[in-house]
Design an enzyme around this catalytic site. Structure first.
Site, PDB file in Angstrom:
ATOM      1  N   ASP A  37       0.850  -1.206   0.000  1.00 15.05           N
ATOM      2  CA  ASP A  37       0.000   0.000   0.000  1.00 15.05           C
ATOM      3  C   ASP A  37       0.877   1.244   0.000  1.00 15.05           C
ATOM      4  O   ASP A  37       2.011   1.217   0.468  1.00 15.05           O
ATOM      5  CB  ASP A  37      -0.907  -0.030   1.245  1.00 15.05           C
ATOM      6  CG  ASP A  37      -2.057   0.958   1.120  1.00 15.05           C
ATOM      7  OD1 ASP A  37      -2.318   1.457   0.006  1.00 15.05           O
ATOM      8  OD2 ASP A  37      -2.701   1.243   2.152  1.00 15.05           O
ATOM      9  N   GLY A  38       0.322   2.337  -0.534  1.00 16.98           N
ATOM     10  CA  GLY A  38       1.006   3.623  -0.434  1.00 16.98           C
ATOM     11  C   GLY A  38       1.608   4.152  -1.723  1.00 16.98           C
ATOM     12  O   GLY A  38       2.321   5.160  -1.700  1.00 16.98           O
ATOM     13  N   ARG A  41       0.239   7.687  -2.272  1.00 16.85           N
ATOM     14  CA  ARG A  41       0.806   8.668  -1.328  1.00 16.85           C
ATOM     15  C   ARG A  41       2.264   8.980  -1.674  1.00 16.85           C
ATOM     16  O   ARG A  41       2.713  10.114  -1.594  1.00 16.85           O
ATOM     17  CB  ARG A  41       0.710   8.130   0.109  1.00 16.85           C
ATOM     18  CG  ARG A  41      -0.593   8.543   0.785  1.00 16.85           C
ATOM     19  CD  ARG A  41      -0.864   7.703   2.008  1.00 16.85           C
ATOM     20  NE  ARG A  41      -1.351   6.371   1.622  1.00 16.85           N
ATOM     21  CZ  ARG A  41      -1.625   5.414   2.486  1.00 16.85           C
ATOM     22  NH1 ARG A  41      -1.446   5.618   3.775  1.00 16.85           N
ATOM     23  NH2 ARG A  41      -2.091   4.253   2.057  1.00 16.85           N
ATOM     24  N   TRP A  42       2.979   7.957  -2.078  1.00 17.37           N
ATOM     25  CA  TRP A  42       4.390   8.158  -2.464  1.00 17.37           C
ATOM     26  C   TRP A  42       4.469   9.186  -3.596  1.00 17.37           C
ATOM     27  O   TRP A  42       5.297  10.105  -3.565  1.00 17.37           O
ATOM     28  CB  TRP A  42       4.982   6.823  -2.913  1.00 17.37           C
ATOM     29  CG  TRP A  42       6.439   6.852  -3.241  1.00 17.37           C
ATOM     30  CD1 TRP A  42       7.480   6.606  -2.395  1.00 17.37           C
ATOM     31  CD2 TRP A  42       7.022   7.160  -4.515  1.00 17.37           C
ATOM     32  NE1 TRP A  42       8.678   6.724  -3.067  1.00 17.37           N
ATOM     33  CE2 TRP A  42       8.426   7.068  -4.372  1.00 17.37           C
ATOM     34  CE3 TRP A  42       6.500   7.488  -5.770  1.00 17.37           C
ATOM     35  CZ2 TRP A  42       9.301   7.297  -5.427  1.00 17.37           C
ATOM     36  CZ3 TRP A  42       7.375   7.730  -6.812  1.00 17.37           C
ATOM     37  CH2 TRP A  42       8.762   7.636  -6.637  1.00 17.37           C
ATOM     38  N   GLU A  84     -11.790  -5.057  -5.356  1.00 17.66           N
ATOM     39  CA  GLU A  84     -12.294  -3.715  -5.041  1.00 17.66           C
ATOM     40  C   GLU A  84     -11.555  -2.651  -5.861  1.00 17.66           C
ATOM     41  O   GLU A  84     -12.161  -1.697  -6.327  1.00 17.66           O
ATOM     42  CB  GLU A  84     -12.163  -3.430  -3.538  1.00 17.66           C
ATOM     43  CG  GLU A  84     -13.088  -4.261  -2.651  1.00 17.66           C
ATOM     44  CD  GLU A  84     -12.735  -5.747  -2.547  1.00 17.66           C
ATOM     45  OE1 GLU A  84     -11.554  -6.110  -2.761  1.00 17.66           O
ATOM     46  OE2 GLU A  84     -13.645  -6.558  -2.276  1.00 17.66           O
ATOM     47  N   ASN A  85     -10.231  -2.845  -6.063  1.00 15.19           N
ATOM     48  CA  ASN A  85      -9.481  -1.921  -6.940  1.00 15.19           C
ATOM     49  C   ASN A  85     -10.130  -1.915  -8.321  1.00 15.19           C
ATOM     50  O   ASN A  85     -10.312  -0.874  -8.946  1.00 15.19           O
ATOM     51  CB  ASN A  85      -8.022  -2.375  -7.155  1.00 15.19           C
ATOM     52  CG  ASN A  85      -7.126  -2.263  -5.930  1.00 15.19           C
ATOM     53  OD1 ASN A  85      -6.149  -2.983  -5.814  1.00 15.19           O
ATOM     54  ND2 ASN A  85      -7.455  -1.360  -5.014  1.00 15.19           N
ATOM     55  N   ARG A  89     -11.798   1.823  -8.635  1.00 17.83           N
ATOM     56  CA  ARG A  89     -10.822   2.836  -9.092  1.00 17.83           C
ATOM     57  C   ARG A  89     -11.220   3.348 -10.474  1.00 17.83           C
ATOM     58  O   ARG A  89     -11.850   2.633 -11.247  1.00 17.83           O
ATOM     59  CB  ARG A  89      -9.427   2.225  -9.172  1.00 17.83           C
ATOM     60  CG  ARG A  89      -8.954   1.733  -7.826  1.00 17.83           C
ATOM     61  CD  ARG A  89      -7.609   2.249  -7.457  1.00 17.83           C
ATOM     62  NE  ARG A  89      -7.389   1.928  -6.055  1.00 17.83           N
ATOM     63  CZ  ARG A  89      -6.261   2.133  -5.417  1.00 17.83           C
ATOM     64  NH1 ARG A  89      -5.231   2.661  -6.047  1.00 17.83           N
ATOM     65  NH2 ARG A  89      -6.145   1.848  -4.146  1.00 17.83           N
ATOM     66  N   ARG A 206       2.138  -5.221   6.064  1.00 22.17           N
ATOM     67  CA  ARG A 206       1.368  -4.179   5.382  1.00 22.17           C
ATOM     68  C   ARG A 206       2.184  -2.893   5.399  1.00 22.17           C
ATOM     69  O   ARG A 206       2.620  -2.454   6.473  1.00 22.17           O
ATOM     70  CB  ARG A 206       0.010  -3.950   6.044  1.00 22.17           C
ATOM     71  CG  ARG A 206      -0.759  -2.869   5.282  1.00 22.17           C
ATOM     72  CD  ARG A 206      -2.200  -2.718   5.688  1.00 22.17           C
ATOM     73  NE  ARG A 206      -2.799  -1.749   4.798  1.00 22.17           N
ATOM     74  CZ  ARG A 206      -3.994  -1.838   4.245  1.00 22.17           C
ATOM     75  NH1 ARG A 206      -4.773  -2.854   4.511  1.00 22.17           N
ATOM     76  NH2 ARG A 206      -4.433  -0.903   3.428  1.00 22.17           N
ATOM     77  N   ARG A 212      -5.315  -2.467   8.629  1.00 20.96           N
ATOM     78  CA  ARG A 212      -6.458  -3.152   8.015  1.00 20.96           C
ATOM     79  C   ARG A 212      -5.981  -4.392   7.280  1.00 20.96           C
ATOM     80  O   ARG A 212      -4.855  -4.435   6.800  1.00 20.96           O
ATOM     81  CB  ARG A 212      -7.096  -2.238   6.950  1.00 20.96           C
ATOM     82  CG  ARG A 212      -7.979  -1.165   7.459  1.00 20.96           C
ATOM     83  CD  ARG A 212      -8.876  -0.666   6.325  1.00 20.96           C
ATOM     84  NE  ARG A 212      -8.158   0.134   5.359  1.00 20.96           N
ATOM     85  CZ  ARG A 212      -7.946   1.449   5.471  1.00 20.96           C
ATOM     86  NH1 ARG A 212      -8.392   2.091   6.530  1.00 20.96           N
ATOM     87  NH2 ARG A 212      -7.301   2.109   4.529  1.00 20.96           N
ATOM     88  N   SER A 214      -8.038  -5.525   4.676  1.00 20.77           N
ATOM     89  CA  SER A 214      -8.486  -5.219   3.307  1.00 20.77           C
ATOM     90  C   SER A 214      -8.849  -6.459   2.475  1.00 20.77           C
ATOM     91  O   SER A 214      -8.481  -6.560   1.302  1.00 20.77           O
ATOM     92  CB  SER A 214      -7.432  -4.394   2.564  1.00 20.77           C
ATOM     93  OG  SER A 214      -7.226  -3.166   3.225  1.00 20.77           O
TER      94      SER A 214
HETATM   95  C1  FPP Z   1      -1.782   0.497  -3.361  1.00 29.59           C
HETATM   96  O1  FPP Z   1      -1.385   1.791  -3.634  1.00 29.59           O
HETATM   97  C2  FPP Z   1      -1.319  -0.453  -4.294  1.00 29.59           C
HETATM   98  C3  FPP Z   1      -2.042  -1.047  -5.294  1.00 29.59           C
HETATM   99  C4  FPP Z   1      -3.215  -0.511  -5.958  1.00 29.59           C
HETATM  100  C5  FPP Z   1      -1.642  -2.372  -5.729  1.00 29.59           C
HETATM  101  C6  FPP Z   1      -0.189  -2.650  -5.831  1.00 29.59           C
HETATM  102  C7  FPP Z   1       0.339  -2.366  -7.174  1.00 29.59           C
HETATM  103  C8  FPP Z   1       1.643  -2.280  -7.448  1.00 29.59           C
HETATM  104  C9  FPP Z   1       2.700  -2.485  -6.464  1.00 29.59           C
HETATM  105  C10 FPP Z   1       2.080  -1.908  -8.808  1.00 29.59           C
HETATM  106  C11 FPP Z   1       2.090  -2.979  -9.815  1.00 29.59           C
HETATM  107  C12 FPP Z   1       2.386  -4.353  -9.377  1.00 29.59           C
HETATM  108  C13 FPP Z   1       2.867  -5.281 -10.213  1.00 29.59           C
HETATM  109  C14 FPP Z   1       2.985  -6.677  -9.780  1.00 29.59           C
HETATM  110  C15 FPP Z   1       3.296  -4.939 -11.564  1.00 29.59           C
HETATM  111  P1  FPP Z   1      -2.502   2.895  -3.495  1.00 29.59           P
HETATM  112  O2  FPP Z   1      -2.724   3.455  -4.841  1.00 29.59           O
HETATM  113  O3  FPP Z   1      -3.724   2.333  -2.825  1.00 29.59           O
HETATM  114  O4  FPP Z   1      -1.779   3.911  -2.546  1.00 29.59           O
HETATM  115  P2  FPP Z   1      -2.486   5.018  -1.641  1.00 29.59           P
HETATM  116  O5  FPP Z   1      -3.275   4.293  -0.578  1.00 29.59           O
HETATM  117  O6  FPP Z   1      -1.320   5.775  -1.096  1.00 29.59           O
HETATM  118  O7  FPP Z   1      -3.351   5.833  -2.563  1.00 29.59           O
END
Ligand code: FPP
Length: 277
Positions: A37-38, A41-42, A84-85, A89, A206, A212, A214
């Site tokens: 996760d993150g 935010r990164w 859910e993604n 999204r 996590r 969470r 999730s």
């Molecule tokens: C959460 O970041 C991460 C994801 C949506 C899934 C993980 C995806 C990757 C690591 C990239 C691609 C992976 C592969 C295997 C090619 P977020 O967008 O929810 O972060 P946030 O909570 O900071 O918004």
């Protein structure tokens, strides 16, 4: 059981070797699962578009997998894309993630071969775009004979939908009279999970600080140790995996029992009164 002949400690960085030297190799986890996760935010902290966070996150996937393979970790399961993604999204982000997955596989299968890594998937992957499925199949088949770490990507995955799929499978067995409802056991449910071929995770990491689960591996994490770090996934590296394993090794796993230090339990008089009253 750890895969044979796959320890490549000499390939760790000097910093990783320092952390690795504090570990008890005989107590390494067999299976580490990660909620990555993150990424958003990164990117946000750098005033970059979210996409660039995902791109950087894909680099972390490869680097962490390589460290896992060097220390002979048998199973690494990463939550790459949840149901859910997929549903919640924006379409543009979902299609970027699909393209990223394809290009990740294209550019990293050779490195997986070099690292003896086998790739597999869990989730409702049949609902992903056909060209992504083709690339996934290609990567799985190309790496199928590798005997080191199995990297499992959870894609279009949800823990509850996995249980729904398992119960559908069980219901079919009952309908075909291969099983009667009163004989359904935990083992039968396990047989129908996407993860039937692997042990349950010993450690769940996590990133990005949220407490969470999730909808990840709900059945499988019943006794899993949980490690949450504030570090954002694109900043997570092999050394952080080793630090999480060091933390895990300091814990006492009890599986609902008393553990090694809990042999003596004194009955507290007040507790007796409450129970009796
Ligand atoms: C959460 O970041 C991460 C994801 C949506 C899934 C993980 C995806 C990757 C690591 C990239 C691609 C992976 C592969 C295997 C090619 P977020 O967008 O929810 O972060 P946030 O909570 O900071 O918004």
């Amino acid at each position: 059981m750890h895969p044979s002949g796959t320890l490549r400690i000499h390939e760790l960085t000097a910093e990783e070797r320092t952390v690795y030297s504090t570990l008890k190799p005989e107590c390494l986890p067999e299976h580490v699962a990660i909620i990555m996760d993150g990424n958003g935010r990164w990117a946000g902290r750098r005033s970059l578009k979210r996409f660039l966070g995902h791109q950087q996150g894909a680099k972390s996937v490869q680097l962490v997998t390589e460290t896992a393979s060097r220390i002979g970790l048998p199973w690494l399961t990463l939550y790459a894309f949840s149901l859910e993604n997929n549903l919640r999204r924006p379409r543009a982000e979902v299609s970027f993630l699909m393209r990223l997955l394809k290009s990740y596989l294209e550019s990293n299968v050779q490195r997986m071969m070099d690292n003896n890594v086998r790739i597999r998937y869990i989730g409702r992957t049949h609902e992903l775009p056909p060209e992504v499925q083709d690339k996934m199949r290609w990567a799985e088949e190309t790496t199928a004979e590798n005997t080191g770490t199995t990297l499992t990507l959870a894609l279009n995955y949800g823990g509850r939908s996995e249980l729904v799929d398992a119960f559908r499978g069980l219901a079919a067995e009952v309908k075909n009279k291969n099983l009667t409802p009163d004989r359904i056991s935990e083992e039968d449910i396990h047989r129908h999970l996407y993860t039937a071929h692997m042990p349950d995770p010993d450690l769940l990491i996590r990133t990005s600080g949220e407490m969470r689960i999730s909808n990840y591996l709900l059945w499988q994490i019943a006794y899993t140790e949980i490690f949450v770090t504030e570090r954002l996934w694109p900043d997570f590296r092999g050394i952080h995996l080793l630090e999480a394993i060091a933390d895990y090794q300091r814990r006492e796993r009890r599986y609902g029992g008393l553990g090694e230090s809990g042999g003596e339990v004194e009955d507290h008089p007040e507790r007796i009164k409450i129970v009796a009253g």
